[in-house]
Design a protein around this motif. Structure first.
Motif, PDB file in Angstrom:
ATOM      1  N   TYR A   1       0.843  -1.195   0.000  1.00 45.58           N
ATOM      2  CA  TYR A   1       0.000   0.000   0.000  1.00 45.58           C
ATOM      3  C   TYR A   1       0.875   1.240   0.000  1.00 45.58           C
ATOM      4  CZ  TYR A   1       1.051   0.303   4.986  1.00 45.58           C
ATOM      5  OH  TYR A   1       1.702   0.400   6.191  1.00 45.58           O
ATOM      6  N   ASP A   2       0.297   2.334  -0.484  1.00 48.23           N
ATOM      7  CA  ASP A   2       0.952   3.638  -0.517  1.00 48.23           C
ATOM      8  C   ASP A   2       0.031   4.646   0.144  1.00 48.23           C
ATOM      9  OD1 ASP A   2       3.122   2.750  -2.219  1.00 48.23           O
ATOM     10  OD2 ASP A   2       1.711   2.836  -3.897  1.00 48.23           O
TER      11      ASP A   2
ATOM     12  N   CYS B   1      -5.074   6.561   0.797  1.00 51.73           N
ATOM     13  CA  CYS B   1      -4.079   5.502   0.675  1.00 51.73           C
ATOM     14  C   CYS B   1      -4.584   4.559  -0.407  1.00 51.73           C
ATOM     15  CB  CYS B   1      -3.937   4.715   1.978  1.00 51.73           C
ATOM     16  SG  CYS B   1      -3.189   5.612   3.335  1.00 51.73           S
ATOM     17  N   VAL B   2      -3.666   3.935  -1.107  1.00 44.75           N
ATOM     18  CA  VAL B   2      -4.027   3.000  -2.167  1.00 44.75           C
ATOM     19  C   VAL B   2      -3.413   1.642  -1.846  1.00 44.75           C
ATOM     20  CG1 VAL B   2      -3.779   2.466  -4.628  1.00 44.75           C
ATOM     21  CG2 VAL B   2      -4.163   4.821  -3.897  1.00 44.75           C
TER      22      VAL B   2
ATOM     23  N   ARG C   1      -2.464  -2.009  -3.318  1.00 42.58           N
ATOM     24  CA  ARG C   1      -2.067  -2.476  -4.643  1.00 42.58           C
ATOM     25  C   ARG C   1      -2.505  -3.919  -4.882  1.00 42.58           C
ATOM     26  NH1 ARG C   1      -0.654   1.768  -7.628  1.00 42.58           N
ATOM     27  NH2 ARG C   1       0.228   3.353  -6.284  1.00 42.58           N
TER      28      ARG C   1
ATOM     29  N   SER D   1      -1.108  -2.800  -9.693  1.00 45.05           N
ATOM     30  CA  SER D   1      -2.009  -1.705 -10.056  1.00 45.05           C
ATOM     31  C   SER D   1      -2.875  -1.335  -8.849  1.00 45.05           C
ATOM     32  CB  SER D   1      -2.897  -2.117 -11.236  1.00 45.05           C
ATOM     33  OG  SER D   1      -3.727  -3.198 -10.856  1.00 45.05           O
ATOM     34  N   PRO D   2      -3.429  -0.115  -8.819  1.00 40.69           N
ATOM     35  CA  PRO D   2      -4.312   0.264  -7.708  1.00 40.69           C
ATOM     36  C   PRO D   2      -5.531  -0.654  -7.645  1.00 40.69           C
ATOM     37  CG  PRO D   2      -3.664   2.192  -8.969  1.00 40.69           C
ATOM     38  CD  PRO D   2      -3.198   0.991  -9.744  1.00 40.69           C
TER      39      PRO D   2
ATOM     40  N   THR E   1      -8.969   2.151  -2.764  1.00 42.28           N
ATOM     41  CA  THR E   1      -8.609   3.477  -2.268  1.00 42.28           C
ATOM     42  C   THR E   1      -9.367   3.707  -0.972  1.00 42.28           C
ATOM     43  OG1 THR E   1      -8.305   4.290  -4.513  1.00 42.28           O
ATOM     44  CG2 THR E   1      -8.583   5.946  -2.794  1.00 42.28           C
TER      45      THR E   1
END
Length: 179
Positions: free
Chosen positions: A132-133, A141-142, A144, A150-151, A154
């Motif tokens: 995650y980012d 936050c996204v 993955r 890929s996302p 969210t």
């Protein structure tokens, strides 16, 4: 003598500061991977089964992931300053052996527009570790997709929430890979 004490204090201060800073992503990844196996895994799963009143690991994991998705949902109210604010709501289910279904609902802040998107995520043969980012700028936050990075999801910007969701989702993927 005073200079020696000052240097010792500055070294001690540097050590204390480094211990208080958030760990690097590589360290978080290693720690997260370590939690996916051994006694930590058994304790985590036992706690989830107790919390959700079931003996079925998959049911407990699905309930926990979906509860976290409700808790950390990206709501329009968090998107201050954005032109087209919307609620993003997710639901995870098992659609077939070795496959998760991610249901995404996006609702406009005003009006009755509702868009639904379903994404199938095959999990056989993939690394179950969910990354995650949480960018410093922005409200989200996204998480993955473990298949291609890929996302996938969210959520509202909350490092602890994203970490717990990634952990639970990783355990769910491992569970689904077994079947």
């Amino acid at each position: 003598m005073p200079f020696g004490h000052t240097r010792k204090l500055s070294v001690l201060l540097a050590i204390l500061v480094s211990l208080c800073l958030p760990p690097a992503l590589a360290e978080e990844s290693a720690e997260h991977r370590a939690e996916l196996s051994g006694g930590a895994q058994e304790n985590y799963l036992a706690e989830l089964k107790r919390r959700y009143g079931t003996q079925d690991e998959r049911r407990a994991l699905l309930a926990h992931v979906n509860r976290l998705l409700d808790t950390y949902a990206m709501r329009a109210g968090y998107q201050v300053g954005q032109a087209q604010r919307q609620d993003l709501l997710y639901r995870i289910s098992v659609s077939a052996p070795g496959e998760l279904l991610v249901r995404e609902e996006s609702r406009a802040e005003r009006g009755t527009q509702l868009a639904v998107r379903n994404q199938r995520v095959p999990v056989f043969g993939v690394d179950p570790f969910v990354r995650y980012d949480c960018p410093a700028s922005g409200p989200s936050c996204v998480l993955r997709n473990p298949l291609d990075g890929s996302p996938l999801l969210t959520i509202v910007r909350d490092h602890a929430g994203a970490a717990e969701l990634a952990k639970a989702f990783s355990f769910l993927i491992r569970n689904v890979q077994k079947s």
